[in-house]
Design a protein around this motif. Sequence first.
Motif, PDB file in Angstrom:
ATOM      1  N   GLY A   1     -27.957  28.652  38.822  1.00  0.00           N
ATOM      2  CA  GLY A   1     -26.970  29.635  38.410  1.00  0.00           C
ATOM      3  C   GLY A   1     -26.347  30.336  39.593  1.00  0.00           C
ATOM      4  O   GLY A   1     -26.817  30.226  40.739  1.00  0.00           O
ATOM      5  N   GLU A   2     -25.291  31.066  39.311  1.00  0.00           N
ATOM      6  CA  GLU A   2     -24.611  31.845  40.340  1.00  0.00           C
ATOM      7  C   GLU A   2     -25.465  33.045  40.720  1.00  0.00           C
ATOM      8  O   GLU A   2     -26.082  33.699  39.870  1.00  0.00           O
ATOM      9  N   LEU A   3     -25.505  33.338  42.026  1.00  0.00           N
ATOM     10  CA  LEU A   3     -26.214  34.520  42.504  1.00  0.00           C
ATOM     11  C   LEU A   3     -25.357  35.756  42.264  1.00  0.00           C
ATOM     12  O   LEU A   3     -24.147  35.738  42.503  1.00  0.00           O
ATOM     13  N   VAL A   4     -26.000  36.833  41.817  1.00  0.00           N
ATOM     14  CA  VAL A   4     -25.296  38.089  41.647  1.00  0.00           C
ATOM     15  C   VAL A   4     -26.186  39.220  42.147  1.00  0.00           C
ATOM     16  O   VAL A   4     -27.358  39.298  41.786  1.00  0.00           O
ATOM     17  N   TYR A   5     -25.630  40.056  43.016  1.00  0.00           N
ATOM     18  CA  TYR A   5     -26.402  41.166  43.571  1.00  0.00           C
ATOM     19  C   TYR A   5     -26.436  42.302  42.555  1.00  0.00           C
ATOM     20  O   TYR A   5     -25.396  42.780  42.099  1.00  0.00           O
ATOM     21  N   CYS A   6     -27.650  42.745  42.210  1.00  0.00           N
ATOM     22  CA  CYS A   6     -27.827  43.771  41.178  1.00  0.00           C
ATOM     23  C   CYS A   6     -28.378  45.071  41.727  1.00  0.00           C
ATOM     24  O   CYS A   6     -28.932  45.894  40.981  1.00  0.00           O
ATOM     25  N   GLY A   7     -28.249  45.277  43.044  1.00  0.00           N
ATOM     26  CA  GLY A   7     -28.629  46.548  43.647  1.00  0.00           C
ATOM     27  C   GLY A   7     -30.118  46.662  43.924  1.00  0.00           C
ATOM     28  O   GLY A   7     -30.859  45.677  43.949  1.00  0.00           O
ATOM     29  N   LYS A   8     -30.545  47.894  44.118  1.00  0.00           N
ATOM     30  CA  LYS A   8     -31.952  48.170  44.377  1.00  0.00           C
ATOM     31  C   LYS A   8     -32.716  48.267  43.066  1.00  0.00           C
ATOM     32  O   LYS A   8     -32.163  48.620  42.029  1.00  0.00           O
ATOM     33  N   GLY A   9     -34.018  47.938  43.148  1.00  0.00           N
ATOM     34  CA  GLY A   9     -34.843  48.000  41.955  1.00  0.00           C
ATOM     35  C   GLY A   9     -34.869  49.388  41.360  1.00  0.00           C
ATOM     36  O   GLY A   9     -34.775  50.371  42.092  1.00  0.00           O
ATOM     37  N   PRO A  10     -34.919  49.453  40.026  1.00  0.00           N
ATOM     38  CA  PRO A  10     -35.226  48.386  39.071  1.00  0.00           C
ATOM     39  C   PRO A  10     -34.072  47.437  38.756  1.00  0.00           C
ATOM     40  O   PRO A  10     -34.258  46.488  38.002  1.00  0.00           O
ATOM     41  N   GLY A  11     -32.874  47.676  39.309  1.00  0.00           N
ATOM     42  CA  GLY A  11     -31.766  46.735  39.156  1.00  0.00           C
ATOM     43  C   GLY A  11     -30.842  47.063  37.998  1.00  0.00           C
ATOM     44  O   GLY A  11     -31.223  47.668  37.003  1.00  0.00           O
ATOM     45  N   ARG A  12     -29.582  46.649  38.168  1.00  0.00           N
ATOM     46  CA  ARG A  12     -28.561  46.811  37.116  1.00  0.00           C
ATOM     47  C   ARG A  12     -28.102  45.408  36.717  1.00  0.00           C
ATOM     48  O   ARG A  12     -27.511  44.688  37.538  1.00  0.00           O
ATOM     49  N   PHE A  13     -28.335  45.026  35.491  1.00  0.00           N
ATOM     50  CA  PHE A  13     -28.159  43.634  35.076  1.00  0.00           C
ATOM     51  C   PHE A  13     -26.966  43.402  34.147  1.00  0.00           C
ATOM     52  O   PHE A  13     -26.846  42.330  33.571  1.00  0.00           O
ATOM     53  N   ARG A  14     -26.080  44.371  34.024  1.00  0.00           N
ATOM     54  CA  ARG A  14     -24.985  44.231  33.051  1.00  0.00           C
ATOM     55  C   ARG A  14     -24.034  43.080  33.383  1.00  0.00           C
ATOM     56  O   ARG A  14     -23.365  42.557  32.494  1.00  0.00           O
ATOM     57  N   ASP A  15     -23.942  42.694  34.676  1.00  0.00           N
ATOM     58  CA  ASP A  15     -23.041  41.599  35.060  1.00  0.00           C
ATOM     59  C   ASP A  15     -23.790  40.314  35.402  1.00  0.00           C
ATOM     60  O   ASP A  15     -23.240  39.417  36.036  1.00  0.00           O
ATOM     61  N   ALA A  16     -25.056  40.232  34.981  1.00  0.00           N
ATOM     62  CA  ALA A  16     -25.893  39.122  35.434  1.00  0.00           C
ATOM     63  C   ALA A  16     -26.257  38.132  34.333  1.00  0.00           C
ATOM     64  O   ALA A  16     -27.089  37.243  34.561  1.00  0.00           O
ATOM     65  N   ALA A  17     -25.673  38.242  33.176  1.00  0.00           N
ATOM     66  CA  ALA A  17     -25.983  37.296  32.100  1.00  0.00           C
ATOM     67  C   ALA A  17     -25.653  35.864  32.526  1.00  0.00           C
ATOM     68  O   ALA A  17     -24.574  35.602  33.071  1.00  0.00           O
ATOM     69  N   GLY A  18     -26.605  34.946  32.329  1.00  0.00           N
ATOM     70  CA  GLY A  18     -26.400  33.555  32.691  1.00  0.00           C
ATOM     71  C   GLY A  18     -26.425  33.310  34.185  1.00  0.00           C
ATOM     72  O   GLY A  18     -26.051  32.216  34.636  1.00  0.00           O
ATOM     73  N   LYS A  19     -26.881  34.290  34.975  1.00  0.00           N
ATOM     74  CA  LYS A  19     -26.893  34.166  36.433  1.00  0.00           C
ATOM     75  C   LYS A  19     -28.291  34.464  36.988  1.00  0.00           C
ATOM     76  O   LYS A  19     -29.195  34.847  36.252  1.00  0.00           O
ATOM     77  N   ILE A  20     -28.430  34.288  38.304  1.00  0.00           N
ATOM     78  CA  ILE A  20     -29.668  34.606  38.995  1.00  0.00           C
ATOM     79  C   ILE A  20     -29.465  35.923  39.742  1.00  0.00           C
ATOM     80  O   ILE A  20     -28.609  36.014  40.631  1.00  0.00           O
ATOM     81  N   ALA A  21     -30.207  36.929  39.353  1.00  0.00           N
ATOM     82  CA  ALA A  21     -30.047  38.262  39.928  1.00  0.00           C
ATOM     83  C   ALA A  21     -30.778  38.381  41.260  1.00  0.00           C
ATOM     84  O   ALA A  21     -31.862  37.813  41.446  1.00  0.00           O
ATOM     85  N   VAL A  22     -30.190  39.117  42.175  1.00  0.00           N
ATOM     86  CA  VAL A  22     -30.802  39.441  43.462  1.00  0.00           C
ATOM     87  C   VAL A  22     -31.020  40.955  43.495  1.00  0.00           C
ATOM     88  O   VAL A  22     -30.070  41.725  43.344  1.00  0.00           O
ATOM     89  N   VAL A  23     -32.278  41.367  43.659  1.00  0.00           N
ATOM     90  CA  VAL A  23     -32.635  42.782  43.592  1.00  0.00           C
ATOM     91  C   VAL A  23     -33.441  43.164  44.826  1.00  0.00           C
ATOM     92  O   VAL A  23     -34.398  42.474  45.187  1.00  0.00           O
TER      93      VAL A  23
END
Length: 486
Positions: free
Chosen positions: A102-124
Amino acid sequence: MNRRFDSTKLPSREQVWSWQRRVDEYGPRLTGNAAHRQMIDELEVELKQMGLQTYRDRHHFTKWEAKQWRLSVLAEGDREEEVPVSFYYPYSGSTPAEGITGELVYCGKGPGRFRDAAGKIAVVEVSSPRLPSALFCKRRASDPVHERIPRILSNSVISSVLRGPKLEQAAAAGVLGIICIWRDLSEANARAQYLPFTTGPQQCPALWVGKEAGSRLKQLAKQGARARLLLEADSEERAESDTLYAVLPGRNEQETVIINTHTDGPNACEENGAVGLLAMAGYFSSLPLAERGRSMVFVFVTGHFQIPQFGIHGQATTRWLHDHPELWDGKEGHARAVAGLTLEHLGCLEWKDHQEGGKVAYRATGRLEMELVYTGNPMMDELYREALEGRTKVRSITLRPKSTIYFGEGQPLYMAGIPTVSLIPAPDYLCATGEAGGLDKLDAEFMYEQIMTFVKLALAVDATPVERLGKTQAPAKGMIGLLVKE
C-alpha cells in the motif's frame, strides 16, 4: 535485625549462575511458547527435588507468535528495496504470506491520526516522553546515601504504552498496517525491543524501525511511495500456560509470606526472578520446621507478557490472588499473608545511549543498574535496608508508591493490602530479545548479593510479630492516576 542467616544453606554462587545460564539458554520465553513451558517444567522439577509440594493453575488464552517479518519499499519496475526493521509489534496482527502492499502515509506522532490512511500503510513516530520521576514515586531512602532517582525519566516501555499507535483505532479506520518509528533511541537500543507487551490481540499488523529508516520512510510517504509490509504470525485460541506455585509449611500455617515473580519474558534478565525464588526455596527448605515460623508460598505466575488476557485489573498476579484466597486473605479460616516479597530483573548492569562524536552510541556505563525497590510501609522499608548490610555491590533506592502506580508483579500484593518489598529495576534493555538483553548485561555477584538480601529480609520478616509488620501504607498523593504495567 534477625541474625540467623547461614550462608552455607544458600545454594552456591555457581549453582545460582548455572540456573541463570539455563534461563538464557531457553531463549525468549514468550507467554505459553515452547521455551516458556520448558522453563516451568524444569522449575517444578527443581522445587520437587527440594522437597516442596508443587501446584499448577492452567490458564487458556489466545497465543500469537510472529514467524517472519520484513519491510520493503517498491521502486520502479517492481523492484523492492528492503528496509531495516527493528522488530515486530507483539500481538498486533498478521498479514498473508505475500505481505500487504500500500501507499505510505505519514500520520504524525503517536498515537497517530488515521483519518487519511484508509487502505494505506501508516507511518507513526513514537517519541520518548520525559516525565518527572515525582509523578511515579516518592523516595524513602538510598544506599549509598547519595543515590537519587533521576529527576526526569525516559523509558522505552513507557514510551510504547503512552506514545505508541492505537491499533484498534487504526483498524477501525481501515489502515492496512503501521510502521512505528523509534524517534529517541539509538539503533542498537531500539533493536529487537518486544514492545509493548500490555496489549492483547489486535487486528492491525505493525513493525518497528529505527530513526534512520524512519526518517527515510517519512520522506517517501510525502512522495506517495508504496511499500510492502510482511508480518506472518500463528494464532492459537485456547492455548495453555501454567502458573506454578509451591507451599513450604511453617510452624504457623495460618500466616504466610508470599514470595513471587513471573516466568515469561524475552531475555536473560526478563524474567530471571525465578532463579532468586529457587535459591530462596533451597535455603528455607533446608531449615528444620522448628526454624520456620510462618509458611512460605513461592509463586511463579504466567501471563506478565500478556497481562490483558491474564490479569484482573492489574498485573498477572491478580489472577493468582483471585484463585487462591485461602493462602492470603485471612477470611473464613483462610491463611493471612503478613508480607509479600517480589523479585524481578536480577543482576542488571546499566546501559545507556550516549552522544559520541556527533552520533549516539549504546554502551555500558560501568555502573550497576539502579535497584528500584518499592517498600509498602516504613517497617518493611526498615527491614529491607537492614538486610542490605554487608553488600559489596549495591545501588538501591527504596520507594513509596504514588497513586495507583506500582511497577511489576508486587503491585497486586500491595493493592490487596499486603505489606510488600518489591525489587523492580528498569534497564533500557529490559524487553529486548536475544543478544540485546543477554548474559553480557548481568553481573553474577550482584545477582547473588541481591538474592542474599532477600533471604535475610525473609528471615527478618519471619521473626517480626505481625503487629509490627503493620499494614500497607496508603499511596503518597500523585499528580496523575496512571497505571503503567511493568
